[in-house]
Design an enzyme around this catalytic site. Structure first.
Site, PDB file in Angstrom:
ATOM      1  N   GLY A 139       0.812  -1.214   0.000  1.00 24.77           N
ATOM      2  CA  GLY A 139       0.000   0.000   0.000  1.00 24.77           C
ATOM      3  C   GLY A 139       0.842   1.258   0.000  1.00 24.77           C
ATOM      4  N   ALA A 140       1.854   1.283  -0.873  1.00 21.04           N
ATOM      5  CA  ALA A 140       2.846   2.369  -0.835  1.00 21.04           C
ATOM      6  C   ALA A 140       2.658   3.419  -1.912  1.00 21.04           C
ATOM      7  CB  ALA A 140       4.254   1.784  -0.930  1.00 21.04           C
ATOM      8  N   VAL A 197      -2.939  -7.771  -1.712  1.00 18.95           N
ATOM      9  CA  VAL A 197      -2.508  -8.462  -0.500  1.00 18.95           C
ATOM     10  C   VAL A 197      -3.571  -9.419   0.021  1.00 18.95           C
ATOM     11  CG1 VAL A 197      -0.932  -6.618   0.203  1.00 18.95           C
ATOM     12  CG2 VAL A 197      -3.302  -6.610   1.048  1.00 18.95           C
ATOM     13  N   SER A 221      -3.335   0.485  14.203  1.00 12.89           N
ATOM     14  CA  SER A 221      -4.016   1.764  14.404  1.00 12.89           C
ATOM     15  C   SER A 221      -4.408   1.907  15.866  1.00 12.89           C
ATOM     16  CB  SER A 221      -5.276   1.830  13.537  1.00 12.89           C
ATOM     17  OG  SER A 221      -6.091   2.932  13.889  1.00 12.89           O
ATOM     18  N   TYR A 251     -12.891  -2.349  11.053  1.00 14.84           N
ATOM     19  CA  TYR A 251     -11.527  -1.809  10.998  1.00 14.84           C
ATOM     20  C   TYR A 251     -10.795  -2.045  12.320  1.00 14.84           C
ATOM     21  CZ  TYR A 251      -7.790   1.611  10.134  1.00 14.84           C
ATOM     22  OH  TYR A 251      -6.579   2.224   9.958  1.00 14.84           O
ATOM     23  N   LYS A 256      -7.435  -4.336  12.934  1.00 13.18           N
ATOM     24  CA  LYS A 256      -6.196  -3.762  13.463  1.00 13.18           C
ATOM     25  C   LYS A 256      -5.816  -4.376  14.814  1.00 13.18           C
ATOM     26  CE  LYS A 256      -5.280  -0.978  10.062  1.00 13.18           C
ATOM     27  NZ  LYS A 256      -4.070  -1.168   9.227  1.00 13.18           N
TER      28      LYS A 256
END
Length: 246
Positions: free
Chosen positions: A11-12, A63, A141, A154, A158
């Site tokens: 995710g770059a 991914v 996160s 989410y 995380k």
């Protein structure tokens, strides 16, 4: 580790992932810039790295796809012979209150954020064990530390990354492979830019330092955890959040 370390950042193509890729390239690492959406943004990350004298190339794969991820990392290993740094940054949000959340919204976020980290680690660890060294850094996160209303999917993904980090740190420590997690708070990215002024003001009130962070704040921590200086740090979750989760 080898003089030229090989790094993969998922995710770059922008935001935090781009900042991490640039930071690692500045240390002399050859960086694979993963993306699954915008090739143009990924190429921009590579351009920014090369402008500073670094080396990088784009690497497209999803991914969340086990086979696709495995093949991509196998190709990196076949080309470079090693993988020294793996940064699991790829992630998505599909927010909503639990009463309104669909099964697909839950599954999609878990598949990319948590299963995606499993997929990359599974594909990379055999080579890291063989070379007897490596750094795995998972971008979690504060939502995974504290929980957050409207983000059950989410936050769960995380929080799952935190458990994955600690378990892998125990499994791999004897092979000189460290596994740590960085937990960003509110960071100035495209994701937070769309928030209303009212939401931003409410968010800032939760942050003791009184401001949002920058992608560079996260990248600096990742750069440190990827360095030889951090060899005695593993299994940790480091909150870079201006004090939100203390």
């Amino acid at each position: 580790m080898a003089q030229e370390r090989i790094a993969l950042v998922t995710g770059a193509s922008g935001g935090i992932g781009r900042a991490i890729a640039i930071a690692l390239a500045e240390t002399g690492a050859y960086v694979y810039v993963n993306y699954n959406g915008s090739q143009g943004k990924a190429e921009e990350t590579v351009r920014l790295i090369e402008e500073k004298g670094g080396q990088a190339e784009i690497c497209k794969f999803n991914v969340g796809d086990f086979e696709e991820t495995g093949k991509a990392i196998a190709d990196i290993l076949a080309t470079k012979g090693r993988l020294d740094i793996l940064v699991n940054n790829a992630g998505i949000t599909k927010d909503g209150l639990m009463m309104m959340m669909t099964e697909a919204q839950f599954d999609d976020v878990i598949n990319i954020n948590l299963k995606g980290a499993f997929n990359t680690i599974k594909a990379a660890t055999r080579a890291m064990v063989k070379q007897r060294g490596g750094r795995i850094i998972n971008i979690t996160s504060v939502s995974g530390v504290m929980g957050n209303a409207g983000q059950a999917n989410y936050s769960a993904s995380k929080a799952g990354m935190i458990g994955l980090t600690k378990s892998m740190a125990r499994e791999l420590a004897s092979r000189n492979i460290t596994v740590n997690a960085v937990a960003p708070g509110f960071i100035e990215t495209e994701m937070t830019a769309v928030l209303s002024d009212a939401v931003k003001e409410a968010a800032v009130k939760q942050i003791p330092v009184g401001r949002f962070g920058s992608p560079t704040d996260i990248a600096n921590m990742v750069k440190y955890l990827a360095s030889d200086e951090a060899a005695y740090i593993t299994g940790q979750v480091i909150c870079v959040d201006g004090g939100m989760a203390m």
